[in-house]
Design a protein around this motif. Structure first.
Motif, mmCIF file in Angstrom:
data_model
loop_
_atom_site.group_PDB
_atom_site.id
_atom_site.type_symbol
_atom_site.label_atom_id
_atom_site.label_comp_id
_atom_site.label_asym_id
_atom_site.label_seq_id
_atom_site.Cartn_x
_atom_site.Cartn_y
_atom_site.Cartn_z
ATOM 1 N N ARG A 84 0.734 -1.157 -0.028
ATOM 2 C CA ARG A 84 -0.076 0.026 0.128
ATOM 3 C C ARG A 84 0.863 1.407 -0.058
ATOM 4 O O ARG A 84 0.279 2.285 -0.596
ATOM 5 N N HIS A 127 2.251 1.514 -3.731
ATOM 6 C CA HIS A 127 1.030 2.115 -4.439
ATOM 7 C C HIS A 127 0.823 3.611 -4.336
ATOM 8 O O HIS A 127 0.586 4.251 -5.249
ATOM 9 N N HIS A 185 -4.575 9.038 0.766
ATOM 10 C CA HIS A 185 -5.811 8.609 0.156
ATOM 11 C C HIS A 185 -6.065 7.012 0.731
ATOM 12 O O HIS A 185 -7.196 6.912 0.827
ATOM 13 N N ASP A 186 -4.954 6.695 0.981
ATOM 14 C CA ASP A 186 -5.173 5.109 1.313
ATOM 15 C C ASP A 186 -4.813 4.598 2.971
ATOM 16 O O ASP A 186 -4.790 3.670 3.443
ATOM 17 N N ASP A 220 -5.488 7.219 -8.812
ATOM 18 C CA ASP A 220 -5.661 5.827 -8.059
ATOM 19 C C ASP A 220 -6.031 4.597 -9.023
ATOM 20 O O ASP A 220 -5.246 3.652 -9.076
HETATM 21 MG MG MG Z 1 -5.551 3.594 -3.622
#
Ligand code: MG
Length: 373
Positions: free
Chosen positions: A62, A65, A94-95, A188
């Protein structure tokens, strides 16, 4: 030159707890830096994107990414004369609300919460992290981010109904978010639709033939690579095709968003906020290609039988641990027990699990549920 419809940092609605300005970093740059220094950000390194480490250490997690999303977002924001600092901060955050084990973990956590009449939503959870859980500063809880970053956390991927979420009223739910936030959701998608083809191929879960047959835009660029580099290894042509696809998606998003802004006669940020629809978008042609790629990945990778076992394990781990702490709240760490005096126990158990890395949740399962069977 920043466009008039970009978010200008000097017009920010500011922080919850006002702070003096910094001599050489503007408020969005400071927010970006606060996000990078957050504990929840560092934990992204040990959270699944699609694959656990079972396959390889060089597959995306993550965190990597997130870095790819940030890199693509900066390019797009800059090409559209938007606020690059704000776009970057939003991409990096965002994550941050994602639980361990990617979407399987999220699904299991949401299912466990629904049994108590509650839900788990990673955007809402991200807001709890930056508003409360991160404790790095003596003067306040949370990261004390600007309004625009908090608004983007909530609104980048979908609209929340004001009647259903009265607690989010301050985030102007009846208005669209600025373009800097709108583009994050699409960036994304660009990042994972290309990266997951790459990792899926490397993992031997997707074959070249399968991808060429199922993702026409990939096939188009693969054919180009075959003409230009007939003698090179398939993997290099593969890389060229993924690169071509990524470049096409990014260029199209920039050009089509620009066209939509012109068509709608957008001059100022208020017009973007008041527009009935989001203006950041792919052209209809590329939108079809994006959907084809995504559908292919769902059918052939995310729901593939090869990944089904680890998904089932992930869901079982989350739901059994959730049930364990609901039954045994005294086994929670002391700070979570304290929190459970102010908020419902399921919410606190959910917060605890959502913050875990893949490794840590395995350890907890070992300790409380007797390990994997
Ligand atoms: Mg994402």
């Amino acid at each position: 030159m920043l466009a008039a419809y970009a978010v200008h940092v000097e017009h920010s609605r500011g922080r919850r707890f006002p702070q003096p300005s910094h001599p050489y970093r503007n408020d969005f740059q400071r927010d970006r830096d606060r996000i990078i220094h957050a504990r929840a950000f560092r934990r992204l390194e040990a959270k699944t994107q699609v694959f656990t480490r079972r396959y390889s250490d060089h597959f995306r997690n993550r965190l990597t990414h997130t870095l790819e999303v940030a890199q693509i977002s900066r390019t797009i924001a800059s090409a559209l004369n938007l606020n690059v600092d704000l776009a970057e901060a939003l991409a990096l955050v965002h994550d941050i609300g994602h639980p361990p084990f990617g979407h399987a973990g999220e699904k299991a956590l949401d299912a466990a919460m629904r049994e108590h009449g509650l839900i788990f939503d990673h955007n809402l959870h991200a807001l709890r992290i930056v508003e409360d859980f991160e404790q790095r500063y003596a003067a306040f809880r949370g990261l004390n981010l600007t309004f625009e970053v908090r608004e983007g956390i909530i609104k980048h991927s979908h609209d929340y109904c004001a009647d259903e979420y009265p607690e989010l009223a301050e985030y102007l739910l009846d208005l669209r978010p600025p373009l800097e936030a709108q583009l994050i959701d699409l960036t994304d998608e660009i990042a994972y639709n290309t990266a997951d083809l790459d990792d899926g191929f490397e993992a031997h879960l997707l074959s070249l033939e399968q991808i060429r047959a199922g993702v026409p835009v990939f096939d188009h660029f693969f054919r180009d690579a075959e003409c230009i580099y007939p003698g090179v290894a398939d993997k290099l042509k593969f890389n060229e095709a993924v690169k071509g696809m990524l470049n096409r998606f990014v260029s199209d998003l920039i050009e089509n968003t620009q066209k939509r802004l012109e068509r709608a006669g957008i001059q100022m940020l208020d017009q973007i906020r008041n527009c009935p629809e989001r203006l950041a978008a792919f052209s209809p042609e590329v939108e079809v290609e994006r959907r084809e790629a995504k559908k292919f990945l769902y059918e052939n990778l995310y729901y593939s039988p090869s990944l089904a076992g680890e998904k089932d394990d992930a869901e079982r781990l989350v739901s059994e641990l959730f049930a364990f702490w609901i039954k045994n709240p005294s086994a929670l760490p002391p700070n979570y027990q304290e929190k459970a005096e102010q908020e419902s126990l399921p919410r606190i158990v959910c917060d605890y699990i959502a913050g875990m890395t893949d490794n840590f949740i395995y350890e907890q399962y070992e300790k409380h549920c007797g390990g994997m069977r």
